[in-house]
Design a protein around this motif. Structure first.
Motif, PDB file in Angstrom:
ATOM      1  N   LYS A  54       0.863  -1.182   0.000  1.00 14.36           N
ATOM      2  CA  LYS A  54       0.000   0.000   0.000  1.00 14.36           C
ATOM      3  C   LYS A  54       0.895   1.226   0.000  1.00 14.36           C
ATOM      4  CE  LYS A  54      -3.864  -1.808   2.816  1.00 14.36           C
ATOM      5  NZ  LYS A  54      -4.945  -1.829   1.847  1.00 14.36           N
ATOM      6  N   THR A  55       0.444   2.284  -0.641  1.00 13.21           N
ATOM      7  CA  THR A  55       1.165   3.547  -0.611  1.00 13.21           C
ATOM      8  C   THR A  55       0.500   4.481   0.386  1.00 13.21           C
ATOM      9  OG1 THR A  55       1.785   3.305  -2.933  1.00 13.21           O
ATOM     10  CG2 THR A  55       1.969   5.501  -1.977  1.00 13.21           C
ATOM     11  N   LEU A  56       1.302   4.979   1.332  1.00 15.12           N
ATOM     12  CA  LEU A  56       0.815   5.906   2.342  1.00 15.12           C
ATOM     13  C   LEU A  56       1.419   7.279   2.098  1.00 15.12           C
ATOM     14  CD1 LEU A  56       1.266   3.723   5.574  1.00 15.12           C
ATOM     15  CD2 LEU A  56      -0.669   3.762   3.963  1.00 15.12           C
ATOM     16  N   HIS A  57       0.590   8.296   2.070  1.00 18.60           N
ATOM     17  CA  HIS A  57       1.039   9.673   1.942  1.00 18.60           C
ATOM     18  C   HIS A  57       0.851  10.325   3.312  1.00 18.60           C
ATOM     19  CE1 HIS A  57       1.283   9.005  -2.369  1.00 18.60           C
ATOM     20  NE2 HIS A  57       0.067   8.497  -2.300  1.00 18.60           N
ATOM     21  N   LEU A  58       1.952  10.398   4.068  1.00 16.73           N
ATOM     22  CA  LEU A  58       1.905  10.830   5.459  1.00 16.73           C
ATOM     23  C   LEU A  58       2.122  12.332   5.554  1.00 16.73           C
ATOM     24  CD1 LEU A  58       4.124   7.962   6.926  1.00 16.73           C
ATOM     25  CD2 LEU A  58       1.620   8.029   6.753  1.00 16.73           C
ATOM     26  N   VAL A  59       1.242  13.011   6.291  1.00 13.34           N
ATOM     27  CA  VAL A  59       1.299  14.468   6.406  1.00 13.34           C
ATOM     28  C   VAL A  59       1.193  14.869   7.872  1.00 13.34           C
ATOM     29  CG1 VAL A  59       0.195  16.660   5.760  1.00 13.34           C
ATOM     30  CG2 VAL A  59       0.177  14.736   4.147  1.00 13.34           C
ATOM     31  N   ARG A  60       2.095  15.744   8.289  1.00 13.96           N
ATOM     32  CA  ARG A  60       1.926  16.386   9.594  1.00 13.96           C
ATOM     33  C   ARG A  60       1.073  17.639   9.409  1.00 13.96           C
ATOM     34  NH1 ARG A  60       6.305  19.923  13.048  1.00 13.96           N
ATOM     35  NH2 ARG A  60       4.937  20.341  14.827  1.00 13.96           N
ATOM     36  N   HIS A  61       0.242  17.952  10.381  1.00 14.68           N
ATOM     37  CA  HIS A  61      -0.615  19.136  10.283  1.00 14.68           C
ATOM     38  C   HIS A  61       0.220  20.407  10.110  1.00 14.68           C
ATOM     39  CE1 HIS A  61       0.455  20.637  14.287  1.00 14.68           C
ATOM     40  NE2 HIS A  61       0.377  19.374  14.704  1.00 14.68           N
ATOM     41  N   ALA A  62      -0.402  21.438   9.569  1.00 12.57           N
ATOM     42  CA  ALA A  62       0.241  22.743   9.415  1.00 12.57           C
ATOM     43  C   ALA A  62       0.396  23.419  10.782  1.00 12.57           C
ATOM     44  CB  ALA A  62      -0.586  23.615   8.473  1.00 12.57           C
ATOM     45  N   GLN A  63       1.078  24.561  10.793  1.00 10.96           N
ATOM     46  CA  GLN A  63       1.339  25.249  12.064  1.00 10.96           C
ATOM     47  C   GLN A  63       0.030  25.596  12.787  1.00 10.96           C
ATOM     48  OE1 GLN A  63       2.297  29.534  12.476  1.00 10.96           O
ATOM     49  NE2 GLN A  63       4.334  28.847  13.124  1.00 10.96           N
ATOM     50  N   GLY A  64      -0.024  25.209  14.074  1.00  6.79           N
ATOM     51  CA  GLY A  64      -1.162  25.549  14.910  1.00  6.79           C
ATOM     52  C   GLY A  64      -0.764  26.590  15.943  1.00  6.79           C
ATOM     53  N   VAL A  65      -1.744  27.197  16.596  1.00  2.88           N
ATOM     54  CA  VAL A  65      -1.427  28.212  17.607  1.00  2.88           C
ATOM     55  C   VAL A  65      -0.614  27.609  18.752  1.00  2.88           C
ATOM     56  CG1 VAL A  65      -3.398  29.682  17.049  1.00  2.88           C
ATOM     57  CG2 VAL A  65      -3.683  27.854  18.727  1.00  2.88           C
ATOM     58  N   HIS A  66      -0.778  26.298  19.004  1.00  3.08           N
ATOM     59  CA  HIS A  66      -0.011  25.643  20.065  1.00  3.08           C
ATOM     60  C   HIS A  66       1.474  25.578  19.719  1.00  3.08           C
ATOM     61  CE1 HIS A  66      -0.397  22.536  17.127  1.00  3.08           C
ATOM     62  NE2 HIS A  66       0.219  21.634  17.855  1.00  3.08           N
ATOM     63  N   ASN A  67       1.801  25.471  18.394  1.00  2.15           N
ATOM     64  CA  ASN A  67       3.203  25.476  17.976  1.00  2.15           C
ATOM     65  C   ASN A  67       3.862  26.817  18.272  1.00  2.15           C
ATOM     66  OD1 ASN A  67       2.102  23.607  15.170  1.00  2.15           O
ATOM     67  ND2 ASN A  67       3.347  22.771  16.822  1.00  2.15           N
ATOM     68  N   VAL A  68       3.127  27.889  18.024  1.00  2.00           N
ATOM     69  CA  VAL A  68       3.653  29.233  18.286  1.00  2.00           C
ATOM     70  C   VAL A  68       3.908  29.409  19.773  1.00  2.00           C
ATOM     71  CG1 VAL A  68       3.168  31.706  18.144  1.00  2.00           C
ATOM     72  CG2 VAL A  68       2.502  30.184  16.257  1.00  2.00           C
ATOM     73  N   GLU A  69       2.926  29.021  20.600  1.00  2.00           N
ATOM     74  CA  GLU A  69       3.065  29.174  22.051  1.00  2.00           C
ATOM     75  C   GLU A  69       4.101  28.200  22.608  1.00  2.00           C
ATOM     76  OE1 GLU A  69       1.731  31.684  23.678  1.00  2.00           O
ATOM     77  OE2 GLU A  69       0.965  32.293  21.714  1.00  2.00           O
ATOM     78  N   GLY A  70       4.190  27.011  22.014  1.00  2.00           N
ATOM     79  CA  GLY A  70       5.162  26.024  22.464  1.00  2.00           C
ATOM     80  C   GLY A  70       6.591  26.446  22.182  1.00  2.00           C
ATOM     81  N   ASP A  71       6.790  27.199  21.088  1.00  2.00           N
ATOM     82  CA  ASP A  71       8.126  27.723  20.791  1.00  2.00           C
ATOM     83  C   ASP A  71       8.553  28.755  21.829  1.00  2.00           C
ATOM     84  OD1 ASP A  71       8.506  26.148  18.601  1.00  2.00           O
ATOM     85  OD2 ASP A  71       7.918  27.668  17.129  1.00  2.00           O
ATOM     86  N   LYS A  72       7.594  29.465  22.378  1.00  2.00           N
ATOM     87  CA  LYS A  72       7.904  30.453  23.422  1.00  2.00           C
ATOM     88  C   LYS A  72       8.235  29.766  24.741  1.00  2.00           C
ATOM     89  CE  LYS A  72       4.595  33.745  21.446  1.00  2.00           C
ATOM     90  NZ  LYS A  72       3.279  34.400  21.691  1.00  2.00           N
ATOM     91  N   ASP A  73       7.461  28.738  25.070  1.00  2.43           N
ATOM     92  CA  ASP A  73       7.634  28.007  26.327  1.00  2.43           C
ATOM     93  C   ASP A  73       7.112  26.592  26.109  1.00  2.43           C
ATOM     94  OD1 ASP A  73       7.565  26.856  28.826  1.00  2.43           O
ATOM     95  OD2 ASP A  73       6.593  28.552  29.827  1.00  2.43           O
ATOM     96  N   PHE A  74       8.010  25.593  26.144  1.00  8.01           N
ATOM     97  CA  PHE A  74       7.624  24.215  25.806  1.00  8.01           C
ATOM     98  C   PHE A  74       6.483  23.695  26.678  1.00  8.01           C
ATOM     99  CE2 PHE A  74       8.039  19.585  25.588  1.00  8.01           C
ATOM    100  CZ  PHE A  74       8.123  19.419  24.207  1.00  8.01           C
ATOM    101  N   SER A  75       6.375  24.191  27.912  1.00  2.43           N
ATOM    102  CA  SER A  75       5.309  23.722  28.808  1.00  2.43           C
ATOM    103  C   SER A  75       3.922  24.083  28.278  1.00  2.43           C
ATOM    104  CB  SER A  75       5.493  24.304  30.218  1.00  2.43           C
ATOM    105  OG  SER A  75       5.319  25.705  30.204  1.00  2.43           O
ATOM    106  N   ASN A  76       3.861  25.031  27.348  1.00  7.45           N
ATOM    107  CA  ASN A  76       2.563  25.398  26.765  1.00  7.45           C
ATOM    108  C   ASN A  76       1.940  24.250  25.977  1.00  7.45           C
ATOM    109  OD1 ASN A  76       2.470  28.020  27.768  1.00  7.45           O
ATOM    110  ND2 ASN A  76       3.607  28.867  26.028  1.00  7.45           N
ATOM    111  N   TYR A  77       2.789  23.302  25.541  1.00  9.29           N
ATOM    112  CA  TYR A  77       2.241  22.145  24.836  1.00  9.29           C
ATOM    113  C   TYR A  77       1.347  21.301  25.742  1.00  9.29           C
ATOM    114  CZ  TYR A  77       4.997  22.750  20.564  1.00  9.29           C
ATOM    115  OH  TYR A  77       5.510  23.222  19.384  1.00  9.29           O
TER     116      TYR A  77
END
Length: 308
Positions: A54-77
């Motif tokens: 089978k062929t799988l086309h794997l995609v991670r979601h686009a940038q979410g607001v949690h990514n922005v906040e997580g970059d500021k402080d990892f505990s925000n995740y």
């Protein structure tokens, strides 16, 4: 085909970008090598019947607001408020870029099914990339996404002329278990067995869930499937694979995905567990008479002469 407790398959890959490796299970990746040193590592290419892949086309979601906040402080995740984060404006630009890519390459016409984690950021990404064109009033089908869903400021997206979408709990991100999950499609039961109060899923538990997801995926009849999910889920699941291949190939499999990155991989049933018949194989039917391979025919002719 039935559900399996063990996965005994290989995954071969091709990609768009990447970034960092780890650990595997049983995998066979074989590619023609470009140098003698490569050939020392991989002795020969592998062959598998098409109907066992089978062929799988794997995609991670686009940038979410949690990514922005997580970059500021990892505990925000770990924040309950950001658990079901929506996409940022940059995330929607990433979605538009990937949508353009899958249409320009013809991939959008090949995909038979889109499987997606039931969280908002993955749903928005999946629908934005693989959904139909803009929804128009008067069309008698429900939209895949309503207008301004999740503060997107985007028009509704149609379900016309696109593959079916199935939301599956098994491919959700690390389960922080702060709130109950969205009940969309449970594989084993109608209960949300993934929820447990005040407990964060361990990496090895996530990998086990990923293996279970791949086992379930193999029971699907579709041969070309897109999966839109999360960085942690992809990383810990794919890190089960890749030890028996060249390091450069392993790195394609076992690295973290960037936001809205797509990698296409082939999953292979190497253990004869599958029962799907081949749809393109042809046994070769001729009129009457012998039709032996030349070496067999020569041997038969030689034996016939000796017997006279």
């Amino acid at each position: 085909m039935g559900y399996r407790n063990r996965i005994c398959r290989g995954i071969a890959s091709s990609s768009i970008p990447s970034s960092n490796p780890q650990k595997p299970i049983q995998l066979h990746i074989c590619r023609p090598s470009a140098s003698l040193s490569d050939m020392d590592v991989i002795s020969s290419p592998g062959l598998y019947p098409l109907h066992r892949c089978k062929t799988l086309h794997l995609v991670r979601h686009a940038q979410g607001v949690h990514n922005v906040e997580g970059d500021k402080d990892f505990s925000n995740y770990l924040s309950e408020e950001l658990f079901d984060a929506h996409l940022t404006p940059l995330g929607w630009q990433q979605v538009d870029n990937l949508r353009k890519h899958v249409h320009e390459t013809g991939l959008s016409k090949k995909i038979e099914l889109v499987i997606v984690s039931p969280l908002l950021r993955t749903l928005q990404t999946a629908v934005g990339v693989f959904g139909g064109e803009g929804y128009k009033d008067g069309i008698n089908v429900p939209p895949l996404m309503v207008e301004n869903a999740g503060e997107s400021n985007r028009p509704a997206i149609s379900s016309l002329d696109c593959p079916p979408f199935v939301a599956v709990e098994l491919c959700r991100e690390h389960l922080y278990r702060l709130i109950g999950g969205v009940l969309v499609l449970q594989i084993d039961s109608d209960e949300d067995n993934l929820w447990e109060a005040n407990y964060r899923e361990k990496d090895e538990e996530l990998a086990t869930r990923g293996k279970k997801f791949l086992n379930w995926l193999w029971t699907r009849e579709e041969r070309e499937i897109a999966v839109v999910t999360h960085s942690g889920f992809l990383y810990h699941t794919l890190s089960l694979f890749g030890n028996d291949c060249h390091p450069s190939v392993k790195s394609e499999i076992c690295t973290h995905f960037a936001n809205c990155e797509l990698r296409s991989m082939v999953i292979v049933d190497r253990c004869m567990l599958g029962s799907d018949p081949a749809t393109t194989n042809y046994p070769g039917k001729n009129p009457s008479g012998l039709d032996l391979p030349s070496d067999v025919a020569d041997e038969k002719l030689s034996n016939d002469k000796e017997g006279k």
